[in-house]
Motif scaffolding. Structure first.
Motif, PDB file in Angstrom:
ATOM      1  N   THR A  76      -0.461  12.857  -1.209  1.00 49.95           N
ATOM      2  CA  THR A  76      -1.291  11.718  -1.124  1.00 49.95           C
ATOM      3  C   THR A  76      -1.505  10.604  -2.456  1.00 49.95           C
ATOM      4  OG1 THR A  76      -3.259  12.553  -1.739  1.00 49.95           O
ATOM      5  CG2 THR A  76      -2.821  13.065   0.565  1.00 49.95           C
ATOM      6  N   GLY A  80      -5.326  -0.021  -0.301  1.00 49.69           N
ATOM      7  CA  GLY A  80      -4.589   1.146  -0.450  1.00 49.69           C
ATOM      8  C   GLY A  80      -3.442   1.067  -1.560  1.00 49.69           C
ATOM      9  N   SER A 110       0.928  -1.156  -0.095  1.00 57.63           N
ATOM     10  CA  SER A 110       0.028   0.086  -0.072  1.00 57.63           C
ATOM     11  C   SER A 110       0.826   1.033   0.054  1.00 57.63           C
ATOM     12  CB  SER A 110      -0.955   0.023   1.258  1.00 57.63           C
ATOM     13  OG  SER A 110      -0.237   0.139   2.555  1.00 57.63           O
ATOM     14  N   TYR A 111       0.342   2.315  -0.431  1.00 63.54           N
ATOM     15  CA  TYR A 111       1.145   3.606  -0.487  1.00 63.54           C
ATOM     16  C   TYR A 111       1.503   4.136   0.607  1.00 63.54           C
ATOM     17  CZ  TYR A 111       2.061   8.540  -1.910  1.00 63.54           C
ATOM     18  OH  TYR A 111       2.625   9.637  -1.989  1.00 63.54           O
ATOM     19  N   ALA A 112       0.451   3.984   1.629  1.00 64.91           N
ATOM     20  CA  ALA A 112       0.696   4.681   3.085  1.00 64.91           C
ATOM     21  C   ALA A 112       1.593   3.880   3.815  1.00 64.91           C
ATOM     22  CB  ALA A 112      -0.704   4.416   3.534  1.00 64.91           C
ATOM     23  N   SER A 113       1.785   2.557   3.364  1.00 71.23           N
ATOM     24  CA  SER A 113       2.904   1.964   4.170  1.00 71.23           C
ATOM     25  C   SER A 113       4.458   2.072   3.484  1.00 71.23           C
ATOM     26  CB  SER A 113       2.395   0.174   4.285  1.00 71.23           C
ATOM     27  OG  SER A 113       2.688  -0.220   2.719  1.00 71.23           O
ATOM     28  N   SER A 128       6.321   6.100   5.836  1.00 65.75           N
ATOM     29  CA  SER A 128       5.109   7.361   5.872  1.00 65.75           C
ATOM     30  C   SER A 128       4.326   6.838   7.226  1.00 65.75           C
ATOM     31  CB  SER A 128       4.238   7.054   4.867  1.00 65.75           C
ATOM     32  OG  SER A 128       3.155   8.048   4.992  1.00 65.75           O
ATOM     33  N   ASN A 143       1.726   8.993   8.071  1.00 61.69           N
ATOM     34  CA  ASN A 143       0.221   9.833   8.126  1.00 61.69           C
ATOM     35  C   ASN A 143      -0.207   9.467   6.538  1.00 61.69           C
ATOM     36  OD1 ASN A 143       1.863  11.442   6.213  1.00 61.69           O
ATOM     37  ND2 ASN A 143       1.460  13.145   7.358  1.00 61.69           N
ATOM     38  N   GLY A 144       0.130   8.364   5.717  1.00 58.65           N
ATOM     39  CA  GLY A 144      -0.524   7.988   4.608  1.00 58.65           C
ATOM     40  C   GLY A 144      -0.020   8.777   3.501  1.00 58.65           C
ATOM     41  N   THR A 145       1.055   9.931   3.867  1.00 58.54           N
ATOM     42  CA  THR A 145       1.456  10.778   2.760  1.00 58.54           C
ATOM     43  C   THR A 145       3.249  10.489   2.423  1.00 58.54           C
ATOM     44  OG1 THR A 145       1.912  12.471   4.077  1.00 58.54           O
ATOM     45  CG2 THR A 145      -0.159  12.682   3.114  1.00 58.54           C
ATOM     46  N   GLN A 146       3.628  10.875   1.439  1.00 53.93           N
ATOM     47  CA  GLN A 146       5.102  10.867   1.175  1.00 53.93           C
ATOM     48  C   GLN A 146       5.601  12.151   0.771  1.00 53.93           C
ATOM     49  OE1 GLN A 146       6.711   7.538  -0.878  1.00 53.93           O
ATOM     50  NE2 GLN A 146       4.827   6.405  -0.842  1.00 53.93           N
ATOM     51  N   LYS A 148       3.708  16.296   1.846  1.00 58.73           N
ATOM     52  CA  LYS A 148       2.575  15.511   2.121  1.00 58.73           C
ATOM     53  C   LYS A 148       1.805  15.274   1.018  1.00 58.73           C
ATOM     54  CE  LYS A 148       2.232  17.384   6.740  1.00 58.73           C
ATOM     55  NZ  LYS A 148       1.739  18.210   7.716  1.00 58.73           N
TER      56      LYS A 148
END
Length: 959
Positions: free
Chosen positions: A190, A219, A135-138, A142, A144-147, A188
């Motif tokens: 998303t 995700g 998942s992108y958030a992992s 990260s 807070n789910g962002t990069q 940040k």
């Protein structure tokens, strides 16, 4: 008794006293003024007739007449406004009907229930889909789910997308440069913003309509193709630039920056004072920056420019100016020196890293910095063409016995000679007894341009004068100058000690290429040419540019004639300012080529006359070399793409299928060199036009090896180049068998193939005449007509009828701008007149916007063919475009007419007001005048009464 004066009674009249007479006159004037004032009050006008004020009366009458004429036009203008508004409303209603018709056609296109079949349940063909490994958030730590993508150098998640297993790819750039279009906070970013950026770049690439990005329920970022079936696939991997993982990996080797280095170091000082320029175009893959360097270019924000230093701009100044240009434009590229101490060569460096990094530097105008410019240009000298060596006669003696002695020069005479600038010939002639030295120059001949006859006459006069020399001279243009003794058996001697005119011999010459511009030479932007010219004894280097002086001391300027350019060169050659040596050579031009000639044809002392000329830098183009720009040397950009992930589509299990033809004869993996001749065939999709797929030397190599992939690529290239087939048919080899299939399923999908070649690629040979056909199936496996589509086709036709009726009903007061029965635009053209003379008007051309006029045709096959539906949808889209264009036209016309309507109303008011101002009375003023005149009238009556009373008193005394 004597009577008082004024009371004397004459036999013929009564004499009034002066006071009485004055009172009567005043009373009469007051009565007249009072009458005029009361007339103005009663009519409201101060000018009631031409007698009152002829100019104002007739001017007001003219203004009133024009106002009346314009007022009568307002009704017509108002009708025009309403007619246009009615047409505009009609277009809006017709567009709604077209939208409804389009929706109906798309419903028909979605229906695949034609015919009957035995297959129940199952699924339709599936697209190829691939999702990220996590998942992108992992990813990337990260929380807070962002990069964070704020660093262009360190934060890059670019991916490669391929639909053919990696044979070709499209790189989607995901870094600070591209992501700033979807977010203002690059720290940040998303997943939704990443997906938006991916889809935006897909739409702008060759993948448009073929791939879509999305996010899975867990995700992960996923990409799916739009083609279905087991032959469809999609591969996604982190690109060679990638340093951040969004689920598809990163570069397997650390990506490095890309640099572009100039070809030469900057000079200690670069002159910009004479308009010199240096132009570079720098591109970072997203932004193009034009860097134009001149004397006025800012180095920093303090006001310093490249022209501030009288000695010229330093390398540091130029570097600062370049970086200021890049920074101000928002480029991600920076400039530096290769070595700030030992090698001040410009080097441009990308902030982005990896082999896919885009960085280019393109040089254009390079008139600053000499031969190498700022390191982005090169001058290649070209040797001039040397003429014959000088051929003067030196000293010659002729002692012929029995006849007259004769000596001739070695050069043919010209018609005229230029004696200006000190040009001369010095020769000595002797007859064995006497010798005479003769100098031919402007002072002796009394002119600066002399004919051959002038020169021979002068020489003969010198020979015959004083102590005569018994020699005759002769010569005409095209012949040689000849000396001959007057008598036989006389020895004569001729010596040319100096001959800049070339009377007796030819000068040494060297000539450049014929590239000088005509009629004028461009010296703008600091263009210049640097010469090195020698005469065998001395060599001089000098530069010609816009500031160089002609023989009159006037600067050449930015545009110079060829003649003025030559004058400036010759001035430089002869200039001895500051102890410089004069060069015994002269420049001339003929046929756009510059020639340098030795001043002397012969010299009796020192080395033989000669001339050499070369050019060390030339931005003008005078034929002694060429100036070319270079775009620097690219380096860096290391990196290797990640392995990535691949997804495949699946065939349908609901009975639906494509039309697919698979060859019954296997094709060899490759054809040996010279074994492939012509494998062409014809292809027909449905009832469309037949397309010949050419497979011969024009599309494939016929001398080298031809592989199955070569053949499939050649077929698909020609299919994609055909608008009727592109995206609808594709070719491939499956298990060594050629497979050609449609990209859509359904019974309306039909394919027909027939060989037209002499090489069998799996379809046989043209001589066999075999035809291959295939038809797709609908959901359930059936092939036949769809009742649903037939119903929708009937609805579609009825909507077209409503469009026609709508157009017919969009009239106003007899004018219908949307309908006519003929093709003649004059039948429903609205003419609106704007002025009373009819010289100002607007013609609003009507249109025919019924179904026929919009190019909408009723369907006759019940929408059973997808091709027919797509044709109908295309015609609806075209109609929409036509409606929008016409709506814009009507809107523009309406604006013009409403503007004129408002103008006419205002002008009418202005005209009426103007007429009123000329004739109307000021009632307040007139009322005040009336009151004052009434009072004056009363006073006058009282005064007259008093005068009469005094006379009555005297009369009483007399009684």
């Amino acid at each position: 008794m004597t009577q008082p004066e004024g009371l004397r009674i004459m036999s013929s009249s009564i004499t009034l006293s002066a006071a009485t007479r004055q009172n009567l006159l005043s009373l009469q004037d007051t009565a007249n003024l009072l009458s005029t004032t009361q007339s103005r009050l009663s009519t409201g006008k101060k000018v009631n007739s031409a007698l009152d004020n002829p100019t104002n009366f007739f001017t007001a009458q003219s203004l009133t007449a024009r106002s009346s004429d314009l007022s009568s036009l307002l009704d017509g203008i108002s009708n025009g406004v309403q007619a246009i508004q009615a047409a505009n409303q009609g277009i809006t209603s017709i567009q709604k009907l077209i939208d409804t018709a389009k929706s109906t056609a798309q419903q028909a296109l979605a229906d695949k229930s034609g015919g009957t079949g035995a297959v129940l349940g199952g699924t339709a063909a599936q697209v190829a889909t691939v999702a990220g490994g996590a998942s992108y958030a992992s990813l990337n730590g990260s929380t807070n789910g962002t990069q964070d993508f704020s660093s262009l150098t360190n934060d890059d998640a670019s991916i490669d997308i391929s639909l053919d297993g990696g044979v070709s790819k499209t790189t989607i750039r995901l870094d600070a440069t591209t992501l700033k279009s979807v977010t203002s906070d690059l720290t940040k970013v998303t997943a939704d913003q990443i997906i938006s950026a991916i889809n935006g770049q897909i739409q702008a690439s060759s993948l448009s309509g073929k791939v879509v990005a999305s996010q899975t329920a867990d995700g992960k970022i996923a990409l799916a193709g739009t083609a279905t079936g087991s032959s469809s696939q999609i591969k996604v991997n982190g690109s060679a630039n990638a340093t951040l993982d969004i689920g598809f990996g990163v570069s397997t080797t650390p990506p490095t920056a890309v640099t572009v280095t100039a070809g030469a170091a900057l000079a200690a000082n670069t002159d910009f004072s004479k308009g010199q320029l240096s132009s570079l175009t720098v591109f970072d893959g997203n932004k193009t920056v034009n860097i134009d360097l001149s004397a006025t270019t800012a180095v920093d924000n303090t006001g310093k420019t490249l022209g501030t230093n009288p000695a010229g701009a330093t390398p540091e100044d130029i570097l600062a100016a370049v970086n200021k240009k890049l920074s101000d434009a928002g480029s991600t590229i920076t400039a530096s020196f290769v070595d700030a101490t030992n090698n001040k060569t410009l080097k441009f460096t990308s902030q982005d890293v990896g082999p896919d990094t885009q960085l280019s530097v393109i040089a254009s105008a390079q008139t600053a910095g000499g031969a190498t410019g700022l390191g982005f240009s090169t001058f290649t000298p070209v040797a001039s063409t040397a003429g014959p060596a000088a051929t003067g006669i030196g000293t010659r003696v002729d002692a012929t016995t029995g006849t007259k002695s004769s000596i001739a020069g070695t050069a043919n005479l010209a018609a005229t000679y230029d004696l200006s600038g000190g040009q001369s010939t010095v020769l000595s002639v002797g007859d064995g007894t006497n010798t005479r030295t003769i100098t031919i120059n402007a002072a002796n001949l009394g002119k600066t341009t002399a004919t051959t006859a002038d020169i021979t006459t002068y020489i003969q006069g010198q020979l015959d004068g004083g102590t005569a020399v018994a020699v005759d001279v002769s010569g005409t243009a095209g012949n040689k100058l000849t000396f001959q003794s007057k008598a036989n058996n006389v020895n004569i001697t001729v010596t040319d000690s100096a001959d800049t005119l070339g009377l007796l011999g030819t000068r040494a010459t060297t000539t450049g290429a014929a590239t000088v511009a005509t009629p004028n030479v461009d010296l703008t932007g600091g263009k210049a040419v640097s010469f090195s010219v020698g005469d065998g004894t001395n060599t001089k280097s000098f530069t010609i540019d816009a500031t160089s002086l002609d023989k009159n001391g006037v600067a050449l300027g930015t545009t110079a004639t060829q003649a003025k350019l030559i004058e400036a060169i010759n001035v430089k050659l002869k200039d001895t300012t500051g102890g410089a040596q004069s060069i015994a050579a002269t420049a001339s031009i003929a046929g756009n080529a510059i020639t340098f000639s030795s001043d002397n044809a012969k010299s009796t002392s020192g080395p033989a006359p000669s001339v050499t000329a070369s050019v060390t830098n030339d931005t003008v183009g005078i034929g002694f070399g060429t100036k070319s720009n270079n775009n620097g040397t690219r380096a860096g950009g290391a990196g290797a793409p990640a392995a990535g992930l691949t997804g495949y589509g699946r065939d349908a299990s609901d009975g639906s299928s494509f039309a697919k033809i698979t060859s019954t004869v296997t094709t060899p993996a490759s054809f040996a060199a010279n074994a492939f001749s012509n494998g062409s065939f014809s292809l027909t999709l449905g009832s469309g036009q037949t397309k010949t797929i050419t497979l011969d030397s024009s599309t494939l190599t016929t001398t080298g090896t031809v592989t199955q992939q070569n053949i499939a690529d050649a077929i698909n290239t020609q299919i994609n180049a055909d608008t009727g087939l592109s995206g609808k048919v594709k070719a491939s080899y499956v298990n060594n068998n050629l497979t050609i299939q449609t990209t859509a399923f359904g019974s309306d999908q039909k394919l027909t193939l027939k060989s037209a070649g002499t090489t069998d690629i799996g379809l046989g040979l043209a001589s066999n005449g075999t035809t291959f056909t295939a038809q797709g199936t609908d959901v359930g496996g059936g092939k036949g007509a769809s009742s649903t589509r037939s119903t929708l086709a009937d609805q579609f036709n009825k909507i077209l009828q409503q469009i026609t009726q709508q157009a017919q009903d969009t009239g106003y007061n007899g004018v219908n701008l949307l309908f006519r029965t003929s093709s003649n635009a004059a039948d429903n053209t609205l003419h609106i007149t704007f002025n009373e003379k009819g010289t100002s008007a607007l013609d609003i051309s009507g249109v025919r916007f019924d179904a026929t006029g919009l190019g909408l045709n009723a369907v006759s096959n019940g929408f059973q063919s997808d091709a027919d539906i797509n044709t109908a949808v295309a015609s609806l889209n075209a109609a929409t475009s036509t409606l929008r264009t016409q709506s814009s036209t009507f809107g523009s016309n309406l604006s013009v007419v409403q503007n004129r309507q408002e103008f006419t109303k205002n002008l009418t008011n202005i005209l009426d007001t103007g007429a009123a101002n000329l004739t109307n009375a000021d009632l307040n003023e007139e009322a005040a005048n009336s009151q004052a005149l009434s009072t004056r009238n009363s006073l006058a009556i009282s005064a007259l009464s008093l005068a009469n009373q005094s006379q009555q008193g005297i009369l009483q005394l007399l009684r």
